[in-house]
Scaffold this motif. Structure first.
Motif, short mmCIF file in Angstrom:
data_model
loop_
_atom_site.label_atom_id
_atom_site.label_comp_id
_atom_site.label_asym_id
_atom_site.label_seq_id
_atom_site.Cartn_x
_atom_site.Cartn_y
_atom_site.Cartn_z
N LYS A 147 0.84 -1.18 0.00
CA LYS A 147 0.00 0.00 0.00
C LYS A 147 0.88 1.24 0.00
CE LYS A 147 -3.68 2.37 2.55
NZ LYS A 147 -4.55 2.36 3.74
N ASP A 148 0.67 2.09 -0.98
CA ASP A 148 1.42 3.36 -1.12
C ASP A 148 2.93 3.14 -1.04
OD1 ASP A 148 -1.01 4.77 -1.28
OD2 ASP A 148 -1.12 4.91 0.91
N PRO A 149 3.50 2.32 -1.91
CA PRO A 149 4.95 2.10 -1.86
C PRO A 149 5.73 3.35 -2.26
CG PRO A 149 4.03 1.11 -3.84
CD PRO A 149 2.86 1.58 -3.01
N ILE A 150 6.88 3.51 -1.62
CA ILE A 150 7.80 4.60 -1.97
C ILE A 150 8.95 3.99 -2.75
CG2 ILE A 150 9.33 6.40 -1.10
CD1 ILE A 150 7.52 6.50 1.40
N ILE A 151 9.20 4.49 -3.95
CA ILE A 151 10.19 3.89 -4.84
C ILE A 151 11.26 4.92 -5.19
CG2 ILE A 151 10.55 2.70 -7.03
CD1 ILE A 151 7.51 2.02 -6.93
N ASN A 152 12.48 4.64 -4.79
CA ASN A 152 13.62 5.49 -5.13
C ASN A 152 14.45 4.82 -6.22
OD1 ASN A 152 13.25 7.65 -3.19
ND2 ASN A 152 13.75 6.13 -1.63
N ILE A 153 14.74 5.57 -7.28
CA ILE A 153 15.46 5.03 -8.43
C ILE A 153 16.67 5.92 -8.72
CG2 ILE A 153 15.33 4.50 -10.90
CD1 ILE A 153 12.34 4.01 -10.52
N ARG A 154 17.80 5.27 -8.96
CA ARG A 154 19.02 6.01 -9.25
C ARG A 154 19.86 5.24 -10.27
NH1 ARG A 154 21.85 10.02 -6.67
NH2 ARG A 154 24.10 10.09 -7.00
N LEU A 155 20.33 5.94 -11.27
CA LEU A 155 21.20 5.34 -12.28
C LEU A 155 22.63 5.33 -11.75
CD1 LEU A 155 21.46 4.20 -15.16
CD2 LEU A 155 21.82 6.54 -15.96
N ARG A 156 23.25 4.16 -11.65
CA ARG A 156 24.55 4.04 -11.03
C ARG A 156 25.73 4.20 -11.99
NH1 ARG A 156 24.83 5.35 -5.93
NH2 ARG A 156 23.30 4.26 -4.63
N ASN A 157 25.50 4.03 -13.27
CA ASN A 157 26.62 4.10 -14.21
C ASN A 157 26.56 5.35 -15.09
OD1 ASN A 157 24.31 2.95 -15.53
ND2 ASN A 157 25.62 2.48 -17.27
N TYR A 158 25.99 6.44 -14.55
CA TYR A 158 25.89 7.68 -15.31
C TYR A 158 27.25 8.38 -15.26
CZ TYR A 158 23.37 11.67 -17.36
OH TYR A 158 22.91 12.67 -18.18
N THR A 159 28.04 8.16 -16.29
CA THR A 159 29.34 8.82 -16.41
C THR A 159 29.48 9.42 -17.80
OG1 THR A 159 30.46 6.81 -17.17
CG2 THR A 159 30.45 7.21 -14.79
N VAL A 160 30.32 10.44 -17.93
CA VAL A 160 30.66 11.01 -19.23
C VAL A 160 32.18 11.08 -19.31
CG1 VAL A 160 28.52 12.31 -19.52
CG2 VAL A 160 30.46 13.37 -18.34
N THR A 161 32.69 10.91 -20.51
CA THR A 161 34.14 10.94 -20.73
C THR A 161 34.49 12.13 -21.60
OG1 THR A 161 34.28 8.53 -20.58
CG2 THR A 161 36.11 9.67 -21.67
N VAL A 162 35.49 12.90 -21.17
CA VAL A 162 35.94 14.08 -21.91
C VAL A 162 37.40 13.88 -22.29
CG1 VAL A 162 36.11 16.60 -21.91
CG2 VAL A 162 34.36 15.49 -20.51
N LEU A 163 37.68 13.94 -23.58
CA LEU A 163 39.02 13.69 -24.10
C LEU A 163 39.50 14.84 -24.98
CD1 LEU A 163 38.48 9.97 -25.24
CD2 LEU A 163 39.46 10.76 -23.08
N GLY A 164 40.78 14.83 -25.29
CA GLY A 164 41.34 15.81 -26.22
C GLY A 164 41.93 17.02 -25.52
N GLU A 165 41.73 18.18 -26.14
CA GLU A 165 42.36 19.41 -25.66
C GLU A 165 41.58 20.05 -24.52
OE1 GLU A 165 45.18 20.82 -26.23
OE2 GLU A 165 45.89 19.44 -27.77
N VAL A 166 41.58 19.36 -23.38
CA VAL A 166 41.03 19.90 -22.13
C VAL A 166 42.09 19.77 -21.06
CG1 VAL A 166 38.61 19.43 -22.67
CG2 VAL A 166 39.99 17.65 -21.60
#
Length: 258
Positions: free
Chosen positions: A130-149
């Motif tokens: 009854k009235d469940p509380i659901i927490n959701i989270r993406l665990r592999n949310y990464t971004v890669t930045v390469l080159g002239e930084v």
């Protein structure tokens, strides 16, 4: 004869200095948002919402007013009393775009947003809780930045979205040699790579389909002409400085002896 030799060496040194000056980038090449005006408003209508993909790791925690009733819907690694705290197990989105959820079984989650998955789970759990509380989270949310930084690398994202500007900020911004008008974003859709270019010098950057990055996106900043020739230029400069040092030393010795 000695004065002629010294003049040649002076000209040579000026040439070396000219090479450095020529390699400097102009304002047009390095300034962001060059076409914006004062108090100008530009609305972003992309409506970006993050969606789950194959190979995503999703953290789902179900709770309710009755902890015992909601317990079977949470998987943990490790048993209480065995030392340390039990660790909740993440759900892997398989090649069919599904996760295997306790009691309910297979759920198609590929292409769903966190809110859509939350609604789906609430509907499926309604016969158990009854009235469940659901927490959701993406665990592999990464971004890669390469080159002239300044700091190339892979960076985790704590929220549900990140812009390309924020990702570049994590990487310390572009170096002076980075091409701002042609930044490449590589995105994966179930094994298919999509390549999109973006111009950071324009205000319309916010309208780009890659302004908001998705999980595992790769941002590549290519070097400009001076960056491409940097290695050979550094080598030539080193040689030039060495030759100039030898010539100056020889000149001093000749002047001293004369």
């Amino acid at each position: 004869m000695l004065k002629t030799g010294i003049s040649i060496r002076v000209v040579f040194l000026f040439c070396v200095i000219a090479i450095f000056v020529a390699s400097c980038a102009s304002r047009k090449e390095v300034v962001y948002f060059q076409d914006t005006g004062d108090f100008e408003t530009l609305v972003n209508n992309s409506g970006f919402i993050s969606k789950f993909k194959v190979d995503d790791l999703i953290d789902i925690h179900v709770s309710s007013l009755n902890p015992e009733a909601s317990g079977p819907f949470n998987l943990f690694r490790g048993m209480p009393g065995m030392g340390g705290q039990p660790e909740q197990v993440n759900y892997l989105v398989d090649q069919a775009g599904e996760i295997d959820f306790p009691v309910i079984g297979k759920l198609k989650v590929e292409g769903l947003s966190p809110d859509e998955l939350r609604i789906l789970l609430r509907e499926r759990l309604s016969e158990y809780l009854k009235d469940p509380i659901i927490n959701i989270r993406l665990r592999n949310y990464t971004v890669t930045v390469l080159g002239e930084v300044l700091r190339p690398g892979t960076y985790p994202v704590n929220g549900e979205q990140i812009t390309i500007l924020e990702a570049l900020g994590f990487a310390g911004d572009l170096t002076i040699r980075g091409v701002r008008t042609n930044v490449l974003v590589i995105r994966d859709f179930n094994g298919t790579k999509v390549y999109t270019r973006i111009d950071l010098t324009s205000k319309n950057v916010v309208k780009s389909p890659v302004y908001y990055l998705t999980q595992n996106d790769v941002v590549y900043v290519e070097p400009n002409k001076s960056g491409i020739s940097a290695t050979s230029l550094d080598q030539r400069t080193t040689i030039a400085i060495s030759i100039a040092s030898i010539l100056i030393t020889s000149t001093i010795i000749l002047i001293t002896r004369s």
